[in-house]
Design a protein around this motif. Structure first.
Motif, PDB file in Angstrom:
ATOM      1  N   TYR A   4      -7.099  -6.186   0.974  1.00  0.00           N
ATOM      2  CA  TYR A   4      -8.108  -5.162   0.708  1.00  0.00           C
ATOM      3  C   TYR A   4      -7.895  -4.063   1.720  1.00  0.00           C
ATOM      4  O   TYR A   4      -7.732  -4.310   2.929  1.00  0.00           O
ATOM      5  CB  TYR A   4      -9.524  -5.729   0.827  1.00  0.00           C
ATOM      6  CG  TYR A   4      -9.815  -6.840  -0.181  1.00  0.00           C
ATOM      7  CD1 TYR A   4     -10.294  -6.544  -1.440  1.00  0.00           C
ATOM      8  CD2 TYR A   4      -9.626  -8.180   0.173  1.00  0.00           C
ATOM      9  CE1 TYR A   4     -10.559  -7.563  -2.350  1.00  0.00           C
ATOM     10  CE2 TYR A   4      -9.899  -9.199  -0.737  1.00  0.00           C
ATOM     11  CZ  TYR A   4     -10.367  -8.884  -1.982  1.00  0.00           C
ATOM     12  OH  TYR A   4     -10.626  -9.899  -2.879  1.00  0.00           O
ATOM     13  N   TYR A   5      -7.965  -2.787   1.204  1.00  0.00           N
ATOM     14  CA  TYR A   5      -7.690  -1.642   2.071  1.00  0.00           C
ATOM     15  C   TYR A   5      -8.935  -0.803   2.294  1.00  0.00           C
ATOM     16  O   TYR A   5      -8.838   0.331   2.776  1.00  0.00           O
ATOM     17  CB  TYR A   5      -6.583  -0.779   1.436  1.00  0.00           C
ATOM     18  CG  TYR A   5      -5.310  -1.571   1.199  1.00  0.00           C
ATOM     19  CD1 TYR A   5      -4.440  -1.858   2.250  1.00  0.00           C
ATOM     20  CD2 TYR A   5      -4.998  -2.048  -0.077  1.00  0.00           C
ATOM     21  CE1 TYR A   5      -3.290  -2.606   2.019  1.00  0.00           C
ATOM     22  CE2 TYR A   5      -3.857  -2.795  -0.301  1.00  0.00           C
ATOM     23  CZ  TYR A   5      -3.006  -3.071   0.749  1.00  0.00           C
ATOM     24  OH  TYR A   5      -1.873  -3.800   0.537  1.00  0.00           O
ATOM     25  N   SER A   6     -10.066  -1.415   2.001  1.00  0.00           N
ATOM     26  CA  SER A   6     -11.341  -0.751   2.257  1.00  0.00           C
ATOM     27  C   SER A   6     -12.402  -1.825   2.419  1.00  0.00           C
ATOM     28  O   SER A   6     -12.412  -2.827   1.687  1.00  0.00           O
ATOM     29  CB  SER A   6     -11.702   0.201   1.102  1.00  0.00           C
ATOM     30  OG  SER A   6     -13.011   0.716   1.276  1.00  0.00           O
ATOM     31  N   GLN A  64      -1.076   3.146  -3.689  1.00  0.00           N
ATOM     32  CA  GLN A  64      -2.312   3.214  -2.922  1.00  0.00           C
ATOM     33  C   GLN A  64      -3.494   2.733  -3.768  1.00  0.00           C
ATOM     34  O   GLN A  64      -4.289   3.516  -4.308  1.00  0.00           O
ATOM     35  CB  GLN A  64      -2.573   4.635  -2.424  1.00  0.00           C
ATOM     36  CG  GLN A  64      -1.590   5.121  -1.389  1.00  0.00           C
ATOM     37  CD  GLN A  64      -0.243   5.484  -1.984  1.00  0.00           C
ATOM     38  OE1 GLN A  64      -0.194   6.096  -3.074  1.00  0.00           O
ATOM     39  NE2 GLN A  64       0.840   5.097  -1.317  1.00  0.00           N
ATOM     40  N   LYS A  65      -3.630   1.447  -3.863  1.00  0.00           N
ATOM     41  CA  LYS A  65      -4.750   0.846  -4.562  1.00  0.00           C
ATOM     42  C   LYS A  65      -5.713   0.259  -3.540  1.00  0.00           C
ATOM     43  O   LYS A  65      -5.305  -0.130  -2.437  1.00  0.00           O
ATOM     44  CB  LYS A  65      -4.262  -0.254  -5.505  1.00  0.00           C
ATOM     45  CG  LYS A  65      -3.478   0.269  -6.702  1.00  0.00           C
ATOM     46  CD  LYS A  65      -3.094  -0.902  -7.613  1.00  0.00           C
ATOM     47  CE  LYS A  65      -2.367  -0.401  -8.856  1.00  0.00           C
ATOM     48  NZ  LYS A  65      -1.997  -1.505  -9.782  1.00  0.00           N
ATOM     49  N   PRO A  66      -7.003   0.088  -3.877  1.00  0.00           N
ATOM     50  CA  PRO A  66      -7.968  -0.470  -2.920  1.00  0.00           C
ATOM     51  C   PRO A  66      -7.728  -1.942  -2.613  1.00  0.00           C
ATOM     52  O   PRO A  66      -8.173  -2.450  -1.592  1.00  0.00           O
ATOM     53  CB  PRO A  66      -9.311  -0.257  -3.586  1.00  0.00           C
ATOM     54  CG  PRO A  66      -8.998  -0.149  -5.045  1.00  0.00           C
ATOM     55  CD  PRO A  66      -7.657   0.504  -5.139  1.00  0.00           C
ATOM     56  N   SER A  67      -6.999  -2.632  -3.477  1.00  0.00           N
ATOM     57  CA  SER A  67      -6.700  -4.055  -3.227  1.00  0.00           C
ATOM     58  C   SER A  67      -5.407  -4.417  -3.929  1.00  0.00           C
ATOM     59  O   SER A  67      -4.971  -3.717  -4.852  1.00  0.00           O
ATOM     60  CB  SER A  67      -7.829  -4.960  -3.716  1.00  0.00           C
ATOM     61  OG  SER A  67      -7.969  -4.857  -5.124  1.00  0.00           O
ATOM     62  N   ILE A  84      -5.531   3.289   8.063  1.00  0.00           N
ATOM     63  CA  ILE A  84      -6.004   2.532   6.900  1.00  0.00           C
ATOM     64  C   ILE A  84      -6.386   1.116   7.354  1.00  0.00           C
ATOM     65  O   ILE A  84      -5.571   0.380   7.942  1.00  0.00           O
ATOM     66  CB  ILE A  84      -4.905   2.448   5.825  1.00  0.00           C
ATOM     67  CG1 ILE A  84      -4.383   3.838   5.454  1.00  0.00           C
ATOM     68  CG2 ILE A  84      -5.432   1.701   4.607  1.00  0.00           C
ATOM     69  CD1 ILE A  84      -5.442   4.758   4.879  1.00  0.00           C
ATOM     70  N   THR A 142     -15.416  -1.625   1.650  1.00  0.00           N
ATOM     71  CA  THR A 142     -16.319  -1.676   0.489  1.00  0.00           C
ATOM     72  C   THR A 142     -15.766  -2.536  -0.629  1.00  0.00           C
ATOM     73  O   THR A 142     -16.515  -2.983  -1.511  1.00  0.00           O
ATOM     74  CB  THR A 142     -16.568  -0.257  -0.038  1.00  0.00           C
ATOM     75  OG1 THR A 142     -15.308   0.342  -0.400  1.00  0.00           O
ATOM     76  CG2 THR A 142     -17.254   0.592   1.011  1.00  0.00           C
ATOM     77  N   GLU A 143     -14.462  -2.809  -0.589  1.00  0.00           N
ATOM     78  CA  GLU A 143     -13.847  -3.614  -1.636  1.00  0.00           C
ATOM     79  C   GLU A 143     -13.924  -5.123  -1.347  1.00  0.00           C
ATOM     80  O   GLU A 143     -13.591  -5.944  -2.198  1.00  0.00           O
ATOM     81  CB  GLU A 143     -12.372  -3.211  -1.796  1.00  0.00           C
ATOM     82  CG  GLU A 143     -12.161  -1.796  -2.257  1.00  0.00           C
ATOM     83  CD  GLU A 143     -12.699  -1.572  -3.657  1.00  0.00           C
ATOM     84  OE1 GLU A 143     -12.631  -2.523  -4.478  1.00  0.00           O
ATOM     85  OE2 GLU A 143     -13.198  -0.478  -3.942  1.00  0.00           O
ATOM     86  N   TYR A 178       0.837  -1.209   0.000  1.00  0.00           N
ATOM     87  CA  TYR A 178       0.000   0.000   0.000  1.00  0.00           C
ATOM     88  C   TYR A 178       0.867   1.253   0.000  1.00  0.00           C
ATOM     89  O   TYR A 178       0.529   2.269  -0.624  1.00  0.00           O
ATOM     90  CB  TYR A 178      -0.926  -0.013   1.216  1.00  0.00           C
ATOM     91  CG  TYR A 178      -1.910   1.117   1.204  1.00  0.00           C
ATOM     92  CD1 TYR A 178      -3.091   1.025   0.456  1.00  0.00           C
ATOM     93  CD2 TYR A 178      -1.664   2.304   1.897  1.00  0.00           C
ATOM     94  CE1 TYR A 178      -4.001   2.069   0.434  1.00  0.00           C
ATOM     95  CE2 TYR A 178      -2.562   3.363   1.863  1.00  0.00           C
ATOM     96  CZ  TYR A 178      -3.738   3.227   1.138  1.00  0.00           C
ATOM     97  OH  TYR A 178      -4.636   4.288   1.103  1.00  0.00           O
TER      98      TYR A 178
END
Length: 418
Positions: A81-83, A68-71, A127, A85-86, A64
Motif C-alpha cells: 500500500y502506497y497510501s 503508480q497505483k495506490p496498492s 512516498i 488511506t488505502e 510503484y
C-alpha cells in the motif's frame, strides 16, 4: 464434624506418594519445557516472517515505479500500500506504526496481519509504503512444526516412564532393606537382623548395631536373672538359719545351747544385713554422679577386719596402697569391692597368702588358693555380680583368671575411662 482419615505412613504408602509427587513435578516440568519450546518456535517464526516481509521492499518500490497505483499485490501473500488511506481498517485502527519496523497487528496468539512501514523517494516526492502479510496464510513448515511438537511430547512421555521406573528402582533399593528390618523387628522369633548385600552401607551398619543391641539385651537379661537368683539365695539362707535357730531355742533351756543358737541368729542376721547393704549400695551407686569425682584413699581407709578373722591359720593378708593416691571411687565402694574379692580368696585359700595392691588405675588381689576349676568357678555368688556392676558404674574393667605362675587366682580391676 467430619474427621479425615489418618494418613498411612508405611513404606508402600510413602513410595506411592513419592511416585505421585515426582510424577507431578515431571509433568509440570514437561509442560514448562513444552510451552517454552513452543513459544520459542512461534517467536522464531515471527522473526522469519518479518525478514521475509522486509525482503520485498525493493520489489514493491519497483512495482510503484512501473505503475503508480495506490496498492499492488506483490506476491500471493504480500500486499503493498502506497497510501495510509488505502490500508485495511484493522491496521488503521491500531497504534501508530514506526518507520522501518515490522509490527504484528493483534496479539501473538490471535490471527492478524503483520505490517512493515517504510518510505522511498519517487520524482522528488516521499512516498509511504506499507507491506502487509497474513502470518496465518504463509506456510513456513507447518508440517515440520507438528512433527517437532509430536516428537517433543513423545520424548517427554518417554522420560516420564524412565523416571517412574528409575525412581521405583532407587526407592526399592533404599527402602526394601528397611522393610526387611521392620518385619524382622516385628517377628518375635527373629534372633538376628540382616539386609541384602546390595543394601547401602548405612543400613548394613544399622543391622549390625541392632544385632549388637540384641546380644547386649540378652546378656543384660541373663545378668538380671542371675543377679535376682543369687540375691534370693543370699537372703533366703540367713532367713532360714534365723528361723531354724529361733525354733530350736524354744526346745531346750540349756544356757550353752541357747547361746549357740543366739550366735547363729546374730551371724545370720549380720550376713543378711551385709547382703542388703550391698544391694542398696548397688542401686545407690548406679544412680550417682560420683564416678566423675576423685577421692583420696590410704591404708587407713581399707577395712578388712572381718575377712582377716576368717583366714585359715598360716595364711597372710597383705595390703599395699600407693601413698598419696586418689581414685574415682569413694572409699566405701573400694571396701565393698575388696570385701567381696577377699571373701572369695579366703574361701579357696588354705595356705600361702593373699596380696592386695591398689593404685589410682588398678586394684589387684592375688591368692595362692585352688584357682578356678569346674567346682568353684561358679561358686563366687553375688559378690562378683556386685563387682561387675560397680565397675560398669565407675568405668573400670574387671577380670578374674588363674595365675600364670603357681596356683591361685588373680582378680584385677583396671580403670578404663571412656
Amino acid at each position: 464434624m467430619l474427621f479425615s482419615k489418618p494418613r498411612t505412613n508405611n513404606i508402600a504408602a510413602v513410595r506411592k506418594r513419592l511416585l505421585v509427587t515426582y510424577a507431578r513435578i515431571a509433568l509440570f516440568t514437561a509442560f514448562v519445557v513444552s510451552f517454552s519450546f513452543s513459544l520459542y518456535l512461534v517467536i522464531a517464526e515471527e522473526y522469519r516472517i518479518a525478514d521475509h516481509l522486509k525482503s520485498f521492499e525493493f520489489v514493491a518500490e519497483r512495482y510503484y515505479q512501473l505503475e503508480q497505483k495506490p496498492s499492488a499485490q506483490i506476491s500471493p501473500n504480500i500486499t503493498a500500500y502506497y497510501s495510509e488511506t488505502e490500508l485495511p481498517e484493522i491496521i488503521t485502527q491500531s497504534a501508530t506504526l514506526e518507520e522501518n519496523e515490522v509490527r504484528r497487528i493483534g496479539r501473538l496468539y490471535e490471527e492478524g496481519p503483520m505490517v512493515y512501514y517504510t518510505n522511498f523517494v519517487y520524482n522528488g516526492e516521499t512516498i509511504p509504503m506499507y507491506l502487509t502479510i497474513d502470518a496465518k496464510e504463509l506456510d513456513f513448515g507447518d508440517e515440520n512444526w507438528e512433527v517437532i511438537i509430536i516428537l517433543s511430547v513423545s520424548i517427554i512421555a518417554f522420560l516420564l516412564v524412565v523416571l517412574k521406573f528409575s525412581l521405583k528402582r532407587v526407592f526399592d533399593g533404599l527402602m526394601l532393606p528397611v522393610d526387611e528390618l521392620s518385619k524382622q523387628l516385628s517377628d518375635s522369633n527373629s534372633q538376628s537382623f540382616s539386609v541384602s548385600k546390595h543394601a547401602i552401607d548405612e543400613l548394613k551398619q544399622l543391622a549390625d548395631h541392632l544385632n549388637q543391641y540384641t546380644q547386649m539385651k540378652d546378656r543384660v537379661v541373663k545378668q538380671e536373672l542371675m543377679f535376682a537368683k543369687y540375691a534370693s539365695h543370699e537372703l533366703k539362707t540367713p532367713v532360714a538359719v534365723v528361723l531354724g535357730a529361733a525354733n530350736l531355742q524354744s526346745m531346750k533351756d540349756d544356757p550353752e545351747f541357747q547361746a549357740k543358737q543366739r550366735a547363729r541368729i546374730i551371724g545370720a542376721a549380720e550376713q543378711m544385713q551385709t547382703t542388703i547393704e550391698l544391694l542398696l549400695n548397688i542401686v545407690k551407686q548406679e544412680n550417682s554422679e560420683q564416678a566423675k569425682s576423685l577421692f583420696p584413699l590410704g591404708e587407713k581407709d581399707i577395712s578388712l577386719d572381718k575377712q582377716r578373722s576368717k583366714l585359715t591359720s598360716g595364711v597372710e593378708l597383705n595390703v599395699i596402697v600407693e601413698p598419696g593416691m586418689e581414685i574415682n571411687m569413694p572409699p566405701q565402694v573400694v571396701n565393698m569391692i575388696l570385701k567381696n574379692l577377699v571373701d572369695n580368696a579366703v574361701r579357696f585359700t588354705e595356705q600361702g597368702k593373699i596380696d592386695i595392691e591398689i593404685t589410682p588405675n588398678s586394684i589387684t588381689v592375688l591368692d595362692t588358693g585352688s584357682g578356678l576349676n569346674e567346682e568353684n568357678s561358679t561358686d563366687h555368688g553375688l559378690g562378683l555380680l556386685i563387682i561387675k556392676r560397680l565397675c560398669d558404674t565407675f568405668g573400670w574393667h574387671f577380670e578374674l583368671k588363674d595365675r600364670e605362675e603357681g596356683t591361685g587366682c588373680v582378680a584385677r580391676l583396671r580403670f578404663n575411662p571412656s
